[in-house]
Design a protein around this motif. Structure first.
Motif, PDB file in Angstrom:
ATOM      1  N   HIS A 292      -9.700   8.191  -7.310  1.00  0.00           N
ATOM      2  CA  HIS A 292      -9.815   6.793  -7.823  1.00  0.00           C
ATOM      3  C   HIS A 292      -8.626   5.990  -7.594  1.00  0.00           C
ATOM      4  CE1 HIS A 292     -12.286   4.187 -10.339  1.00  0.00           C
ATOM      5  NE2 HIS A 292     -11.228   4.990 -11.742  1.00  0.00           N
ATOM      6  N   GLY A 293      -7.447   6.813  -8.050  1.00  0.00           N
ATOM      7  CA  GLY A 293      -6.307   5.483  -7.873  1.00  0.00           C
ATOM      8  C   GLY A 293      -5.961   4.839  -7.065  1.00  0.00           C
ATOM      9  N   LEU A 294      -6.692   5.826  -5.509  1.00  0.00           N
ATOM     10  CA  LEU A 294      -6.111   4.854  -4.241  1.00  0.00           C
ATOM     11  C   LEU A 294      -7.444   4.489  -4.312  1.00  0.00           C
ATOM     12  CD1 LEU A 294      -4.959   8.440  -3.106  1.00  0.00           C
ATOM     13  CD2 LEU A 294      -3.624   7.085  -3.279  1.00  0.00           C
ATOM     14  N   ARG A 295      -8.021   4.766  -4.206  1.00  0.00           N
ATOM     15  CA  ARG A 295      -9.262   3.777  -4.329  1.00  0.00           C
ATOM     16  C   ARG A 295      -9.172   2.276  -4.592  1.00  0.00           C
ATOM     17  NH1 ARG A 295     -12.911   7.940  -6.262  1.00  0.00           N
ATOM     18  NH2 ARG A 295     -13.804   9.172  -4.758  1.00  0.00           N
ATOM     19  N   GLU A 296      -8.906   2.565  -6.497  1.00  0.00           N
ATOM     20  CA  GLU A 296      -8.287   1.022  -6.440  1.00  0.00           C
ATOM     21  C   GLU A 296      -7.397   0.100  -6.043  1.00  0.00           C
ATOM     22  OE1 GLU A 296     -10.419   0.257  -9.513  1.00  0.00           O
ATOM     23  OE2 GLU A 296     -11.578   1.320  -9.031  1.00  0.00           O
ATOM     24  N   LEU A 297      -6.065   1.175  -5.681  1.00  0.00           N
ATOM     25  CA  LEU A 297      -5.084   0.458  -4.991  1.00  0.00           C
ATOM     26  C   LEU A 297      -5.468  -0.107  -4.139  1.00  0.00           C
ATOM     27  CD1 LEU A 297      -2.448  -0.199  -4.207  1.00  0.00           C
ATOM     28  CD2 LEU A 297      -2.080   2.470  -3.319  1.00  0.00           C
ATOM     29  N   LEU A 298      -6.796   0.166  -2.832  1.00  0.00           N
ATOM     30  CA  LEU A 298      -6.928   0.007  -1.279  1.00  0.00           C
ATOM     31  C   LEU A 298      -7.382  -1.281  -1.823  1.00  0.00           C
ATOM     32  CD1 LEU A 298      -7.397   4.069   0.430  1.00  0.00           C
ATOM     33  CD2 LEU A 298      -5.222   1.856   0.632  1.00  0.00           C
ATOM     34  N   LYS A 299      -8.533  -1.672  -2.395  1.00  0.00           N
ATOM     35  CA  LYS A 299      -9.665  -2.388  -3.031  1.00  0.00           C
ATOM     36  C   LYS A 299      -8.548  -3.321  -3.591  1.00  0.00           C
ATOM     37  CE  LYS A 299     -13.423  -3.791  -5.409  1.00  0.00           C
ATOM     38  NZ  LYS A 299     -14.499  -3.061  -6.611  1.00  0.00           N
ATOM     39  N   ALA A 300      -7.790  -3.339  -4.018  1.00  0.00           N
ATOM     40  CA  ALA A 300      -6.601  -4.597  -4.688  1.00  0.00           C
ATOM     41  C   ALA A 300      -6.273  -5.115  -3.706  1.00  0.00           C
ATOM     42  CB  ALA A 300      -5.814  -3.932  -5.652  1.00  0.00           C
ATOM     43  N   GLN A 301      -5.126  -3.958  -2.962  1.00  0.00           N
ATOM     44  CA  GLN A 301      -4.665  -4.508  -1.672  1.00  0.00           C
ATOM     45  C   GLN A 301      -5.347  -5.103  -0.489  1.00  0.00           C
ATOM     46  OE1 GLN A 301      -1.483  -5.295  -1.034  1.00  0.00           O
ATOM     47  NE2 GLN A 301      -1.304  -4.456  -3.776  1.00  0.00           N
ATOM     48  N   ASN A 302      -6.754  -5.165  -0.263  1.00  0.00           N
ATOM     49  CA  ASN A 302      -7.854  -5.339   0.927  1.00  0.00           C
ATOM     50  C   ASN A 302      -7.219  -4.878   1.717  1.00  0.00           C
ATOM     51  OD1 ASN A 302     -10.089  -6.409   1.876  1.00  0.00           O
ATOM     52  ND2 ASN A 302      -8.453  -8.328   2.781  1.00  0.00           N
ATOM     53  N   PHE A 303      -7.280  -3.458   1.735  1.00  0.00           N
ATOM     54  CA  PHE A 303      -6.670  -2.505   3.389  1.00  0.00           C
ATOM     55  C   PHE A 303      -7.347  -2.354   4.257  1.00  0.00           C
ATOM     56  CE2 PHE A 303      -5.112   1.629   4.810  1.00  0.00           C
ATOM     57  CZ  PHE A 303      -4.240   1.814   5.165  1.00  0.00           C
TER      58      PHE A 303
ATOM     59  N   VAL B  24       0.644  -1.143  -0.247  1.00  0.00           N
ATOM     60  CA  VAL B  24      -0.223  -0.054  -0.019  1.00  0.00           C
ATOM     61  C   VAL B  24       0.865   1.335  -0.294  1.00  0.00           C
ATOM     62  CG1 VAL B  24      -1.757   0.968   1.664  1.00  0.00           C
ATOM     63  CG2 VAL B  24      -1.696  -1.127   1.130  1.00  0.00           C
ATOM     64  N   ILE B  25       1.715   1.803   1.162  1.00  0.00           N
ATOM     65  CA  ILE B  25       3.022   2.304   0.675  1.00  0.00           C
ATOM     66  C   ILE B  25       3.628   2.916  -0.037  1.00  0.00           C
ATOM     67  CG2 ILE B  25       4.360   2.643   1.923  1.00  0.00           C
ATOM     68  CD1 ILE B  25       3.762   2.036   4.421  1.00  0.00           C
ATOM     69  N   ASP B  26       3.808   1.719  -1.158  1.00  0.00           N
ATOM     70  CA  ASP B  26       4.432   1.559  -2.224  1.00  0.00           C
ATOM     71  C   ASP B  26       3.886   2.305  -3.633  1.00  0.00           C
ATOM     72  OD1 ASP B  26       6.698   1.281  -1.617  1.00  0.00           O
ATOM     73  OD2 ASP B  26       6.996  -0.762  -2.050  1.00  0.00           O
ATOM     74  N   GLY B  27       2.427   1.650  -3.766  1.00  0.00           N
ATOM     75  CA  GLY B  27       1.586   2.304  -4.243  1.00  0.00           C
ATOM     76  C   GLY B  27       1.530   3.913  -4.105  1.00  0.00           C
ATOM     77  N   VAL B  28       0.871   4.127  -2.896  1.00  0.00           N
ATOM     78  CA  VAL B  28       0.677   5.021  -2.512  1.00  0.00           C
ATOM     79  C   VAL B  28       1.377   6.294  -3.042  1.00  0.00           C
ATOM     80  CG1 VAL B  28       0.359   7.380  -0.760  1.00  0.00           C
ATOM     81  CG2 VAL B  28      -1.156   5.120  -1.328  1.00  0.00           C
ATOM     82  N   LYS B  29       2.586   6.292  -2.558  1.00  0.00           N
ATOM     83  CA  LYS B  29       4.025   6.760  -3.691  1.00  0.00           C
ATOM     84  C   LYS B  29       3.959   7.107  -4.520  1.00  0.00           C
ATOM     85  CE  LYS B  29       7.404   6.055   0.452  1.00  0.00           C
ATOM     86  NZ  LYS B  29       8.199   5.893   0.598  1.00  0.00           N
ATOM     87  N   GLN B  30       3.775   6.072  -5.274  1.00  0.00           N
ATOM     88  CA  GLN B  30       3.409   6.346  -7.018  1.00  0.00           C
ATOM     89  C   GLN B  30       2.109   7.102  -7.468  1.00  0.00           C
ATOM     90  OE1 GLN B  30       3.110   2.164  -9.054  1.00  0.00           O
ATOM     91  NE2 GLN B  30       5.005   1.650  -7.183  1.00  0.00           N
ATOM     92  N   ILE B  31       0.951   7.528  -6.677  1.00  0.00           N
ATOM     93  CA  ILE B  31      -0.302   7.732  -7.146  1.00  0.00           C
ATOM     94  C   ILE B  31      -0.257   9.420  -6.404  1.00  0.00           C
ATOM     95  CG2 ILE B  31      -2.471   8.473  -6.655  1.00  0.00           C
ATOM     96  CD1 ILE B  31      -2.309   4.881  -6.799  1.00  0.00           C
ATOM     97  N   PHE B  32       1.137   9.539  -5.316  1.00  0.00           N
ATOM     98  CA  PHE B  32       0.510  11.173  -4.666  1.00  0.00           C
ATOM     99  C   PHE B  32       2.059  10.904  -4.234  1.00  0.00           C
ATOM    100  CE2 PHE B  32      -0.374  14.092  -1.431  1.00  0.00           C
ATOM    101  CZ  PHE B  32      -1.127  15.118  -2.163  1.00  0.00           C
ATOM    102  N   PRO B  33       2.847  12.067  -4.385  1.00  0.00           N
ATOM    103  CA  PRO B  33       4.046  12.692  -3.962  1.00  0.00           C
ATOM    104  C   PRO B  33       3.859  13.012  -1.798  1.00  0.00           C
ATOM    105  CG  PRO B  33       2.485  14.538  -4.932  1.00  0.00           C
ATOM    106  CD  PRO B  33       2.190  13.238  -4.836  1.00  0.00           C
TER     107      PRO B  33
END
Length: 708
Positions: free
Chosen positions: A225-236, A190-199
Motif C-alpha cells: 500500500h505504501g509503495l502504491r501511494e509513493l508511485l502514484k505521488a511521483q507519477n512513476f 522513487v528510489i529514496d522512497g522505496v528504501k524507506q518502505i522496504f529494505p
C-alpha cells in the motif's frame, strides 16, 4: 571446516549453465520445487577447496531481470528477496562469449544488485571461430568483477573458477563501489522512497521493487500500500524508466566492447552451424530429415533393446522353472515364483528400452537438434492453437507426461499453455513402451520391409506418430472452445551444434532406468503380490467345489495325457473362480466389444495406477494360471491364451485394439495430479480423463471391428 556457502548459477538459456552445474556437482544433485511454485529447483553440493564447500543452486535461464514466465520470476524472486532461503552468498553469471553484447546486459543488471559476482565466459571456441578475440583482463577491469574463461563440457577452466570462488568467499574481491550505470538518476525520489518502505540491497534493486512490486509476493500488503501511494505521488512510469535504463546499459556495453573485444572479420565467417542449419531447417528437406530422425529413433529402440530383453526374459523364465523344481510345492513357493519373480521379470525386461529411449533423447538435446525441432514445428503448431514452444513439452511427453506438463509453464500465452497441458498425455510416454513392445511382439511379424527396415519398428513409430496426430486434432478442437484471447510470439535462440557428451548420456540412461525400477517397480511389485493373492484365493464355497470336482476326476483317471489336460483345466478353473477371476468376469461385458477377455480387463483397472503395471499384471495372472510351462516367457504364455471356444485371445485385431486403447487412454494418476496442480483446478483433469477415456474406447472399438 567452514559452513557451506550458497552459490547461484544464472545466465541466458543455452549459455552452458546446466553444463557447469553438472561439472561442479557431479552426481551430488537433487531436484525439488521452489516454495509455492511448480518450477524445478536443481541443487547440488560441490567441493571448492579442501576447506570450502558450496551449495550450488541452478536458477532457471533468463535473458534479463525483466521476467515474463514463471521460470524467470523464480530467478527474479531469489535475487531480489532479502530473506529468501535460497538467497546466494555469491552469483556466478554464465555468459556466452560468442554473443557477448546480449549477455552483458544481464551481467550488468546482476552487478548493479550489489551482490558478489563472478562471470564465467563459455563458448570461447565458438567466439574464436567467429573471429572474435576477448581481452579477459580488460573486461574484468571494466566490469569490476572477476572474469574466467570456462568450458564445462570439457572440464576446462574449473580450477581457476574455483580459485576465484574461494577469493570472493574470503572477501578478497569486493563488490564494485561504482554502478554499471547511474541508476539513481533514473528516478531519485522513487528510489529514496522505496528504501524507506522496504529494505533493498541497492538503488537498482529499489527500481525493480518499484517496477514489479505487485508481482513480488514477499512484500507484505501494508508495504504494498505504501509503495502504491509513493508511485502514484511521483507519477512513476516504469516503461519509460526501463527503456531509458536499457539504452544507457547498451551504450556502456558498446563502449566496453570497443575497448575489450576485437573482431578480426567484421562480416564473420560462416560457421559450420549455419551451414548445417541451411539443410536441417530447409522448408522441405528439414521436415523430411525430422521424420527420418524420429524413424531411426524408434527403429533403434526396438532393434538395440531386443537382445538384452530376450536375455532378461529367458533368464527370469528359467529362474521361475528352476525354483519350481527345487522348492516344495506350497503357497510360499507359489508366491515367490508366480508373485515376486513374475513381478520382477515384468519390471526388469523393459529396463533396456527405457534406458535407450532416454539416452537417444539426451543425444538430441546435447547436439542442439531438439531446439531445431521446435523451430521447424512452429508453423504447424500455430494452425492448431499452439506455438513452437509447445513442441518441447510434447516431445518431453515421449519420456514422461509429468515433467512435460510442468515444462509448459515456459509458454507465456495462457490459452496455448492450457491446450498444451490438455494434449500432452496423448504423447506415447515411456510407460506405454512395455505394452507396445509385448503386443507388437505378439501380433506383428518380425519381418524386414524393403530389405532394411523392421516391420515391428515401423509399427512402433506409427504408434508414436499417432500420438502426435491425435494431439494436434484435439488441440484444433480445443482451440475453438477455450475462449482466451492473447497474442503470442515465438522467440527462441538456436544453440550451436555440438558432439554429445557421452558421459552425460550414460549417466542419464542409468538414472532414468534407476527411477523406473525404484518408482514404477515398487508399484508393480505391490500390485503383483496383491494380484497373486486375488488370483490364488477365492470364496471358499466356489473354490472347494472346484477342488472336489477336479481332484475326483484326476483320482479316477489313469491316462497320463488325460491327467495332464485335467490339471490344466483345474488350474484354469481355480483362476476363474478366484477373487481376480470374479472381478474380471464382472467387467468382461464392458471390455469384450474391444476384443478383450477378463484378464485384460483386470490389467486395464490395475494399470490406472501406472500404465507399465499392465505387463506385471499379465505376468502374475498367466503365472498363477499356469502349471506346466513355468519356465515359458510371458509372450509365449499370452500367445497360447484361448477363449472358452478355443479361439486365440491375442489376434491381430485384439492386439491393435489394445495398443490403440493405451495410446489414447488416461491411465496415469500422477499425470492427473500434476494437471490439477498446474491448472489449480480439478475441472481440467476431469475433462482430460473423460475425453481421453472416451476417445480410447471408441477408437479401439473401431480398430478391433475393422481388423476382425
Amino acid at each position: 571446516m567452514k559452513a557451506p556457502i550458497n552459490i547461484a548459477l544464472v545466465g541466458n538459456p543455452n549459455s552452458g549453465k546446466s553444463s557447469l552445474f553438472n561439472a561442479l556437482t557431479g552426481l551430488n544433485q537433487k531436484v525439488g520445487n521452489f516454495p509455492g511454485v511448480t518450477v524445478d529447483k536443481k541443487t547440488g553440493s560441490a567441493r571448492i577447496s579442501p576447506t570450502l564447500e558450496a551449495n550450488i543452486i541452478d536458477l532457471p535461464g533468463t535473458y534479463s531481470l525483466y521476467p515474463k514466465s514463471a521460470d524467470e520470476y523464480v530467478t527474479y524472486d531469489v535475487l531480489l528477496q532479502p530473506d529468501n532461503a535460497d538467497r546466494p552468498d555469491m552469483v556466478i553469471i554464465i555468459a556466452d562469449a560468442s554473443n557477448l553484447k546480449r549477455n552483458l546486459l544481464f551481467c550488468s543488471q546482476i552487478i548493479d544488485l550489489k551482490m558478489p559476482v563472478i562471470i564465467g565466459l563459455t563458448m570461447m571456441d565458438i567466439a574464436k571461430k567467429k573471429g572474435i578475440e576477448i581481452d579477459l583482463a580488460g573486461l574484468e577491469r571494466e566490469l569490476g568483477v572477476p572474469v574466467v574463461a570456462i568450458n564445462p563440457r570439457k572440464n576446462k577452466g574449473l580450477q581457476p573458477l574455483k580459485k576465484n570462488i574461494e577469493l570472493v568467499a574470503q572477501e578478497k574481491f569486493v563488490v564494485p563501489a561504482r554502478e554499471f550505470i547511474e541508476n539513481r538518476l533514473l528516478a531519485p525520489a522513487v528510489i529514496d522512497g522505496v528504501k524507506q518502505i522496504f529494505p533493498v540491497s541497492s538503488d537498482y534493486a529499489a527500481l525493480h521493487v518499484a517496477a514489479n512490486h505487485e508481482e513480488l509476493t514477499f512484500i507484505p500488503e501494508a508495504r504494498q500500500h505504501g509503495l502504491r501511494e509513493l508511485l502514484k505521488a511521483q507519477n512513476f512510469n516504469k516503461t519509460k524508466v526501463q527503456a531509458e535504463e536499457i539504452m544507457q546499459r547498451y551504450a556502456r556495453i558498446k563502449h566496453i566492447m570497443n575497448i575489450t573485444v576485437v573482431e578480426t572479420d567484421p562480416l564473420q565467417q560462416q560457421l559450420q552451424t549455419e551451414r548445417i542449419d541451411n539443410i536441417l531447417l530447409h522448408r522441405v528437406w528439414g521436415y523430411l530429415i525430422l521424420l527420418g530422425v524420429l524413424f531411426l529413433l524408434f527403429q533403434s529402440i526396438f532393434w538395440l533393446a531386443s537382445y538384452p530383453m530376450d536375455l532378461i526374459e529367458a533368464g527370469f523364465g528359467s529362474l521361475g522353472g528352476w525354483l519350481t523344481g527345487v522348492l516344495p510345492d506350497n503357497n510360499w513357493t507359489d508366491l515367490l515364483v508366480n508373485g515376486i519373480v513374475a513381478g520382477l521379470g515384468g519390471i526388469a525386461v523393459f529396463i533396456p528400452q527405457i534406458a535407450i529411449l532416454f539416452g537417444l533423447i539426451t543425444i538430441l538435446e546435447d547436439t542442439g537438434y531438439m531446439a531445431r525441432i521446435s523451430f521447424l514445428t512452429d508453423r504447424l503448431m500455430r494452425q492448431v492453437g499452439l506455438n513452437g514452444k509447445s513442441v518441447m513439452p510434447l516431445i518431453s511427453g515421449v519420456a514422461c507426461a509429468v515433467p512435460a506438463i510442468m515444462a509448459a509453464r515456459n509458454i507465456e500465452n495462457r490459452k496455448e499453455r492450457l491446450i498444451t497441458i490438455m494434449i500432452t498425455p496423448l504423447m506415447s510416454c515411456s510407460a506405454r513402451l512395455p505394452i507396445y513392445t509385448i503386443m507388437i511382439a505378439l501380433v506383428i511379424p518380425d519381418v524386414p520391409v524393403l530389405g532394411i527396415f523392421n516391420l515391428q519398428g515401423l509399427a512402433m513409430m506409427v504408434l508414436y506418430l499417432l500420438g502426435f496426430v491425435m494431439a494436434f486434432l484435439v488441440a484444433a478442437v480445443m482451440k475453438l472452445f477455450i475462449k482466451i484471447k492473447e497474442k503470442s510470439y515465438f522467440i527462441m535462440e538456436l544453440p550451436v551444434y555440438r558432439a554429445p557428451r557421452w558421459k552425460n548420456v550414460g549417466t542419464t540412461m542409468i538414472e532414468k532406468a534407476k527411477i523406473f525400477v525404484t518408482d514404477a517397480g515398487k508399484v508393480i511389485m505391490v500390485i503383483s503380490v496383491i494380484l497373486w493373492a486375488l488370483a490364488s484365493y477365492g470364496p471358499s464355497g466356489k473354490m472347494d467345489a472346484v477342488h472336489k470336482e477336479y481332484e475326483a476326476q484326476i483320482a479316477a483317471t489313469t491316462d497320463s495325457a488325460a491327467i495332464e489336460q485335467l490339471n490344466r483345466d483345474f488350474s484354469s478353473a481355480k483362476l476363474a473362480n478366484s477373487y481376480a477371476g470374479i472381478l474380471g468376469h464382472a467387467i468382461e461385458p464392458v471390455v469384450k466389444p474391444l476384443g478383450y477377455d477378463w484378464k485384460i480387463g483386470i490389467a486395464l483397472i490395475t494399470s490406472f495406477a501406472a500404465r507399465e503395471v499392465f505387463v506385471g499384471t499379465m505376468a502374475t495372472l498367466y503365472s498363477v494360471g499356469d502349471t506346466e510351462d513355468s519356465d515359458a516367457t510371458l509372450r509365449e504364455k499370452m500367445a497360447m491364451a484361448k477363449w472358452p471356444d478355443g479361439r486365440p485371445v491375442y489376434t491381430l485385431a485384439t492386439g491393435l485394439s489394445l495398443m490403440i486403447f493405451y495410446a489414447f487412454a488416461m491411465q496415469c494418476m500422477s499425470t492427473l495430479a500434476i494437471v490439477k496442480r498446474e491448472t489449480k483446478s480439478w475441472k481440467y483433469p476431469v475433462i482430460q480423463f473423460v475425453y481421453m477415456t472416451l476417445l480410447a474406447y471408441v477408437c479401439s472399438w473401431g480398430v478391433f471391428h475393422l481388423f476382425q
